[in-house]
Write a protein that holds these residues in place. Structure first.
Motif, PDB file in Angstrom:
ATOM      1  N   ALA A  89       0.825  -1.209   0.000  1.00  0.00           N
ATOM      2  CA  ALA A  89       0.000   0.000   0.000  1.00  0.00           C
ATOM      3  C   ALA A  89       0.856   1.254   0.000  1.00  0.00           C
ATOM      4  O   ALA A  89       0.616   2.195  -0.773  1.00  0.00           O
ATOM      5  CB  ALA A  89      -0.939  -0.007   1.202  1.00  0.00           C
ATOM      6  N   ASP A  90       1.860   1.291   0.876  1.00  0.00           N
ATOM      7  CA  ASP A  90       2.709   2.483   0.968  1.00  0.00           C
ATOM      8  C   ASP A  90       3.428   2.744  -0.350  1.00  0.00           C
ATOM      9  O   ASP A  90       3.551   3.897  -0.786  1.00  0.00           O
ATOM     10  CB  ASP A  90       3.728   2.316   2.101  1.00  0.00           C
ATOM     11  N   TRP A  91       3.903   1.677  -0.979  1.00  0.00           N
ATOM     12  CA  TRP A  91       4.671   1.853  -2.218  1.00  0.00           C
ATOM     13  C   TRP A  91       3.766   2.232  -3.388  1.00  0.00           C
ATOM     14  O   TRP A  91       4.034   3.192  -4.111  1.00  0.00           O
ATOM     15  CB  TRP A  91       5.445   0.578  -2.535  1.00  0.00           C
ATOM     16  N   VAL A  92       2.677   1.482  -3.575  1.00  0.00           N
ATOM     17  CA  VAL A  92       1.797   1.753  -4.711  1.00  0.00           C
ATOM     18  C   VAL A  92       1.158   3.132  -4.588  1.00  0.00           C
ATOM     19  O   VAL A  92       1.048   3.875  -5.576  1.00  0.00           O
ATOM     20  CB  VAL A  92       0.717   0.657  -4.837  1.00  0.00           C
ATOM     21  N   ASN A  93       0.742   3.512  -3.384  1.00  0.00           N
ATOM     22  CA  ASN A  93       0.088   4.806  -3.213  1.00  0.00           C
ATOM     23  C   ASN A  93       1.017   5.983  -3.480  1.00  0.00           C
ATOM     24  O   ASN A  93       0.550   7.110  -3.687  1.00  0.00           O
ATOM     25  CB  ASN A  93      -0.504   4.916  -1.807  1.00  0.00           C
ATOM     26  N   ALA A  94       2.324   5.723  -3.485  1.00  0.00           N
ATOM     27  CA  ALA A  94       3.290   6.786  -3.777  1.00  0.00           C
ATOM     28  C   ALA A  94       3.612   6.903  -5.258  1.00  0.00           C
ATOM     29  O   ALA A  94       4.334   7.816  -5.664  1.00  0.00           O
ATOM     30  CB  ALA A  94       4.587   6.543  -2.990  1.00  0.00           C
ATOM     31  N   GLN A  95       3.070   5.972  -6.070  1.00  0.00           N
ATOM     32  CA  GLN A  95       3.407   5.956  -7.497  1.00  0.00           C
ATOM     33  C   GLN A  95       2.423   6.804  -8.302  1.00  0.00           C
ATOM     34  O   GLN A  95       1.220   6.790  -8.044  1.00  0.00           O
ATOM     35  CB  GLN A  95       3.373   4.517  -8.042  1.00  0.00           C
TER      36      GLN A  95
ATOM     37  N   LEU B  96       0.258   6.936 -11.253  1.00  0.00           N
ATOM     38  CA  LEU B  96      -0.291   5.917 -12.143  1.00  0.00           C
ATOM     39  C   LEU B  96      -1.357   6.516 -13.046  1.00  0.00           C
ATOM     40  O   LEU B  96      -2.090   7.423 -12.644  1.00  0.00           O
ATOM     41  CB  LEU B  96      -0.891   4.767 -11.323  1.00  0.00           C
ATOM     42  N   PRO B  97      -1.465   6.002 -14.274  1.00  0.00           N
ATOM     43  CA  PRO B  97      -2.397   6.589 -15.240  1.00  0.00           C
ATOM     44  C   PRO B  97      -3.834   6.154 -15.006  1.00  0.00           C
ATOM     45  O   PRO B  97      -4.106   5.101 -14.448  1.00  0.00           O
ATOM     46  CB  PRO B  97      -1.895   6.042 -16.573  1.00  0.00           C
ATOM     47  N   THR B  98      -4.751   6.999 -15.452  1.00  0.00           N
ATOM     48  CA  THR B  98      -6.152   6.612 -15.570  1.00  0.00           C
ATOM     49  C   THR B  98      -6.474   6.565 -17.052  1.00  0.00           C
ATOM     50  O   THR B  98      -5.584   6.544 -17.894  1.00  0.00           O
ATOM     51  CB  THR B  98      -7.078   7.619 -14.850  1.00  0.00           C
ATOM     52  N   SER B  99      -7.744   6.585 -17.387  1.00  0.00           N
ATOM     53  CA  SER B  99      -8.121   6.413 -18.786  1.00  0.00           C
ATOM     54  C   SER B  99      -7.635   7.540 -19.680  1.00  0.00           C
ATOM     55  O   SER B  99      -7.546   7.371 -20.888  1.00  0.00           O
ATOM     56  CB  SER B  99      -9.645   6.287 -18.912  1.00  0.00           C
ATOM     57  N   ASP B 100      -7.304   8.727 -19.097  1.00  0.00           N
ATOM     58  CA  ASP B 100      -6.782   9.787 -19.948  1.00  0.00           C
ATOM     59  C   ASP B 100      -5.267   9.768 -20.005  1.00  0.00           C
ATOM     60  O   ASP B 100      -4.647  10.585 -20.681  1.00  0.00           O
ATOM     61  CB  ASP B 100      -7.272  11.167 -19.490  1.00  0.00           C
ATOM     62  N   GLY B 101      -4.649   8.808 -19.280  1.00  0.00           N
ATOM     63  CA  GLY B 101      -3.218   8.597 -19.393  1.00  0.00           C
ATOM     64  C   GLY B 101      -2.355   9.551 -18.608  1.00  0.00           C
ATOM     65  O   GLY B 101      -1.133   9.435 -18.634  1.00  0.00           O
ATOM     66  N   VAL B 102      -2.947  10.521 -17.875  1.00  0.00           N
ATOM     67  CA  VAL B 102      -2.100  11.494 -17.208  1.00  0.00           C
ATOM     68  C   VAL B 102      -2.417  11.683 -15.739  1.00  0.00           C
ATOM     69  O   VAL B 102      -1.603  12.196 -14.987  1.00  0.00           O
ATOM     70  CB  VAL B 102      -2.188  12.882 -17.904  1.00  0.00           C
ATOM     71  N   ARG B 103      -3.611  11.286 -15.305  1.00  0.00           N
ATOM     72  CA  ARG B 103      -4.003  11.569 -13.933  1.00  0.00           C
ATOM     73  C   ARG B 103      -3.935  10.320 -13.068  1.00  0.00           C
ATOM     74  O   ARG B 103      -3.961   9.206 -13.552  1.00  0.00           O
ATOM     75  CB  ARG B 103      -5.425  12.156 -13.898  1.00  0.00           C
ATOM     76  N   ASP B 104      -3.865  10.547 -11.753  1.00  0.00           N
ATOM     77  CA  ASP B 104      -3.845   9.438 -10.815  1.00  0.00           C
ATOM     78  C   ASP B 104      -5.252   8.933 -10.561  1.00  0.00           C
ATOM     79  O   ASP B 104      -6.239   9.646 -10.739  1.00  0.00           O
ATOM     80  CB  ASP B 104      -3.236   9.868  -9.473  1.00  0.00           C
ATOM     81  N   LEU B 105      -5.352   7.680 -10.123  1.00  0.00           N
ATOM     82  CA  LEU B 105      -6.645   7.067  -9.835  1.00  0.00           C
ATOM     83  C   LEU B 105      -6.697   6.723  -8.365  1.00  0.00           C
ATOM     84  O   LEU B 105      -5.863   5.963  -7.862  1.00  0.00           O
ATOM     85  CB  LEU B 105      -6.827   5.790 -10.657  1.00  0.00           C
TER      86      LEU B 105
END
Length: 381
Positions: A108-114, A116-125
């Motif tokens: 959780a700590d690692w992934v939440n710091a990354q 990551l793209p959403t469907s528009d390829g630029v924003r976090d989810l």
């Protein structure tokens, strides 16, 4: 019209054939029994975040890029399906002991710091599916939180890791929908085995033969990894399946329970045993024993099917997508993530067919490995 041969009729090959035909290629798909291999055996989980681990940035980014494409990919394909493709909307990974609970926090700590793209390829989810900067992708749950979400799980579950953005699809409904989409798009199906890619007269060839790809391109670093799954059908006396995909590790063995309209898909073992697809007593025993530790009521389910397949593994757990020479494109080596990785793989292959490169797929370039034939950076110019 430009001609394309797709060798291999699993989810990857079928998807490439469908989309390439839409893009104007005259497509022929070669497979003695399309859709009957690893794609037919799969659980259908789309969970790159829950599987993340520090140091595996490339695998996480690749899987997340494909996950972000799944809503649009499924929406386009749903018109060719006879049933709903998605069978769950979230994934819950649970821990039975303190060591596993600590691992969930690490993830959780690692992934939440990354980023990551959403469907528009630029924003976090974030975990609610909302786009924002620095969103919470995964949420830790205590014992009470797990039971509130999935009351049928064992009371021995200590903690959970919830992802509201990682669904699951019915792999067999997906295969059937892709077959229909290919047929509607004019793809020619040839139920035959290709013995040599050089014998194909097409302008381009996509090698999507899964674990058998190295037989057609010697030296390609793809190997078969055996996996067994069970399909369990719910009886009237049995508890309802979990609403979430349930993932866990029991006695050091990974296990998942994926809901289906009529029951549960339970998987999966993992062995390095070549192309052996026999289901073993030990494999069935371990899956059932481990499942009962997570979902005690599973013993009331009907044993409907036991089946095994050969996943196409690669040395670094990333697929191989790119030109092997000026005509042949590899699209293989997806391991256990073939269904998850389908949308980004299709976009990458279509980019290559258009003499371009998809940035999200650069980490999958087969040029990172030595192969037995020269690798070109693109097609014939």
């Amino acid at each position: 019209m430009r001609t394309l041969a797709v060798v291999g009729g699993g989810v990857i090959g079928l998807s490439v054939a469908w989309r390439a035909a839409e893009a104007g290629w005259a497509v022929t798909l070669f497979d003695p029994a399309s859709g009957s291999g690893a794609s037919w055996v799969a659980g259908g989980m789309l969970a790159p975040l829950s599987e993340g681990w520090p140091g595996e940035e490339a695998a996480l980014a690749f899987g997340a890029a494909s996950l972000a494409r799944w809503p649009e990919f499924a929406a386009r394909l749903q018109a060719h399906a006879t049933t709903e493709l998605f069978t769950a909307t979230r994934t819950l990974t649970v821990a039975l002991d303190t060591a596993d609970a600590a691992d969930l926090r690490t993830i959780a700590d690692w992934v939440n710091a990354q980023p990551l793209p959403t469907s528009d390829g630029v924003r976090d989810l974030n975990a609610s599916g909302d786009a924002r900067s620095g969103g919470e992708h995964l949420r830790l749950l205590d014992r009470g939180g797990v039971r509130a979400l999935e009351p049928g799980l064992a009371r021995t579950v200590r903690a959970g890791l919830l992802s509201n953005s990682e669904p699951a699809v019915d792999n067999r409904a997906l295969v059937n929908a892709l077959r229909s989409a290919c047929a509607a798009g004019g793809v020619e199906f040839r139920a035959e085995r290709v013995n040599a890619l050089a014998d194909l007269p097409h302008d381009r060839v996509v090698l999507a033969a899964g674990a058998a790809a190295a037989e057609l391109w010697p030296g390609l670093p793809v190997r078969p990894v055996k996996g067994e799954i069970l399909r369990l059908r719910r009886r009237p006396s049995a508890p309802t399946p979990p609403a979430s995909v349930i993932r866990a590790r029991v006695h050091g063995r990974p296990i998942y329970l994926v809901p289906r309209s009529d029951g549960i898909v339970l998987g999966a073992t993992q062995y390095e045993q070549g192309f052996d697809t026999a289901v073993t007593v030990a494999g069935v025993r371990d899956l059932i024993t481990d499942a009962e530790a997570i979902l005690p009521g599973i013993g009331e389910y009907e044993f409907a099917e036991a089946i095994a397949g050969s996943r196409p593994g690669s040395p670094d757990n990333l697929p191989l997508i790119g030109y092997l020479d000026d005509r042949v494109i590899a699209a293989t080596g997806h391991g256990r993530n073939g269904i998850l990785d389908t949308p980004v793989t299709v976009d990458a292959v279509l980019s290559l067919l258009a003499d371009a490169q998809l940035p999200e797929a650069r980490s999958a370039d087969p040029g990172r490995f030595r192969t037995s034939a020269p690798i070109s950076s693109g097609g014939v110019r």
